[in-house]
Enzyme design. Sequence first.
Site, PDB file in Angstrom:
ATOM      1  N   ASP A   1       0.849  -1.179  -0.182  1.00 33.04           N
ATOM      2  CA  ASP A   1       0.017   0.117  -0.150  1.00 33.04           C
ATOM      3  C   ASP A   1       0.976   1.319  -0.044  1.00 33.04           C
ATOM      4  OD1 ASP A   1       0.772  -0.147   2.514  1.00 33.04           O
ATOM      5  OD2 ASP A   1      -1.114   0.055   3.664  1.00 33.04           O
ATOM      6  N   SER A   2       2.207   1.146  -0.158  1.00 39.05           N
ATOM      7  CA  SER A   2       3.203   2.240  -0.172  1.00 39.05           C
ATOM      8  C   SER A   2       3.024   2.815  -1.692  1.00 39.05           C
ATOM      9  CB  SER A   2       4.486   1.837  -0.013  1.00 39.05           C
ATOM     10  OG  SER A   2       4.786   0.585  -0.724  1.00 39.05           O
TER      11      SER A   2
ATOM     12  N   ASP B   1      -0.936  -6.187  -0.345  1.00 44.64           N
ATOM     13  CA  ASP B   1      -1.472  -5.264   0.984  1.00 44.64           C
ATOM     14  C   ASP B   1      -2.876  -5.147   1.015  1.00 44.64           C
ATOM     15  OD1 ASP B   1       0.673  -5.059   2.783  1.00 44.64           O
ATOM     16  OD2 ASP B   1       1.197  -3.150   1.847  1.00 44.64           O
TER      17      ASP B   1
ATOM     18  N   LYS C   1      -1.331  -9.219   2.791  1.00 40.15           N
ATOM     19  CA  LYS C   1      -0.656  -8.888   3.833  1.00 40.15           C
ATOM     20  C   LYS C   1      -1.487  -8.019   4.579  1.00 40.15           C
ATOM     21  CE  LYS C   1       3.397  -6.143   3.951  1.00 40.15           C
ATOM     22  NZ  LYS C   1       2.675  -4.780   4.590  1.00 40.15           N
TER      23      LYS C   1
ATOM     24  N   GLU D   1      -1.601  -5.524   8.535  1.00 36.27           N
ATOM     25  CA  GLU D   1      -0.733  -5.092   9.626  1.00 36.27           C
ATOM     26  C   GLU D   1      -1.372  -5.132  10.810  1.00 36.27           C
ATOM     27  OE1 GLU D   1       0.039  -0.755   8.624  1.00 36.27           O
ATOM     28  OE2 GLU D   1       0.858  -1.108   6.743  1.00 36.27           O
TER      29      GLU D   1
ATOM     30  N   GLU E   1       8.916  -4.159  10.724  1.00 36.57           N
ATOM     31  CA  GLU E   1       9.579  -3.067  10.011  1.00 36.57           C
ATOM     32  C   GLU E   1      10.028  -2.153  11.268  1.00 36.57           C
ATOM     33  OE1 GLU E   1       6.886  -0.980   7.333  1.00 36.57           O
ATOM     34  OE2 GLU E   1       8.130   0.748   7.341  1.00 36.57           O
TER      35      GLU E   1
HETATM   36  O1  KIV Z   1       3.557  -0.975   1.605  1.00 35.72           O
HETATM   37  C1  KIV Z   1       4.687  -1.404   1.772  1.00 35.72           C
HETATM   38  O2  KIV Z   1       5.497  -1.274   0.993  1.00 35.72           O
HETATM   39  C2  KIV Z   1       5.160  -2.314   2.797  1.00 35.72           C
HETATM   40  C3  KIV Z   1       6.718  -2.657   3.093  1.00 35.72           C
HETATM   41  C4  KIV Z   1       7.013  -1.396   3.430  1.00 35.72           C
HETATM   42  C5  KIV Z   1       6.682  -3.720   3.810  1.00 35.72           C
HETATM   43  O3  KIV Z   1       4.165  -2.672   3.524  1.00 35.72           O
END
Ligand code: KIV
Length: 273
Positions: free
Chosen positions: A53-54, A92, A122, A124, A191
């Site tokens: 989600d980056s 994510d 993924k 969090e 992280e």
């Molecule tokens: O969204 C992302 O890029 C991440 C990584 C930094 C692990 O969760």
Amino acid sequence: MAGYLVDDTRKVTTHRLYEMKQSGKKIAMLTSYDYSMARIVDGAGVDVILVGDSASNTMAGNVTTLPITLDQMIYHARSVVRGVTRALVVCDMPFGTYQIDPQDAARNAVRIMQETGCDALKLEGGVEILPAVKLILDAGIPVMGHLGLTPQSINKFGTYAVRAREEAEAAKLRSDAVALAEVGCFAIVLEKIPAVLAAEVTKSVDVPIIGIGAGGACDGQVLVVHDMLGMNKGFSPKFLRRYADLNEVMTDAIGNYVTDVKSGDFPNADEQY
Ligand code: KIV
């Protein structure tokens, strides 16, 4: 020199990642958000591609990861999947799609899997999201955990500083990692936490631990591809190693193109019909 000389070209599975941990082979993970980048990242031998989600930061220019939506993540993940043959593709779950109601979380998870063709998701968080993680796993969907600096909670933290330096937070992280591993997560991202703590967690669970700013003892490493390629000018946290300066390479190339167009040098006689 290149990592793309991988001996094993079979599709990476969650089981293979587990075997890699057992045999001490390190896992290389990077983000991708589109087809063209994913093809390069996959072809270079990366084991796990994260549709992070980056994308909210790198692709959309948002300050945090919070604004990206389920539909937008599905668009990115579907594009990445089209470019990948070997790597395991993890998507994510975006902010707000799994924290409120476990049933909704499972429905959203099924939607991402069906509409993108990715291999895993993924999420969090620790014990507070365990009911959602359980339901998603019950639906047959592999889940990767993410602890430590979890960017979807940045407003709660109020800072991007290293997490779990204090014993109370470290203790919670240790027990969260065990809980996620025991419930059936196939891997966990840690992280921005102290390397000593990450090393301890890596030893204490059977599932692969993938670090970002969590030291060298983790079973694998992940970076945001735009950061390690030097496309994100000005972003230089201690944990980041830059493997290229694409900002400079691309700016030079585009600047040369502008010069050539304006001078009339491009296109030349060989570049037209
Ligand atoms: O969204 C992302 O890029 C991440 C990584 C930094 C692990 O969760």
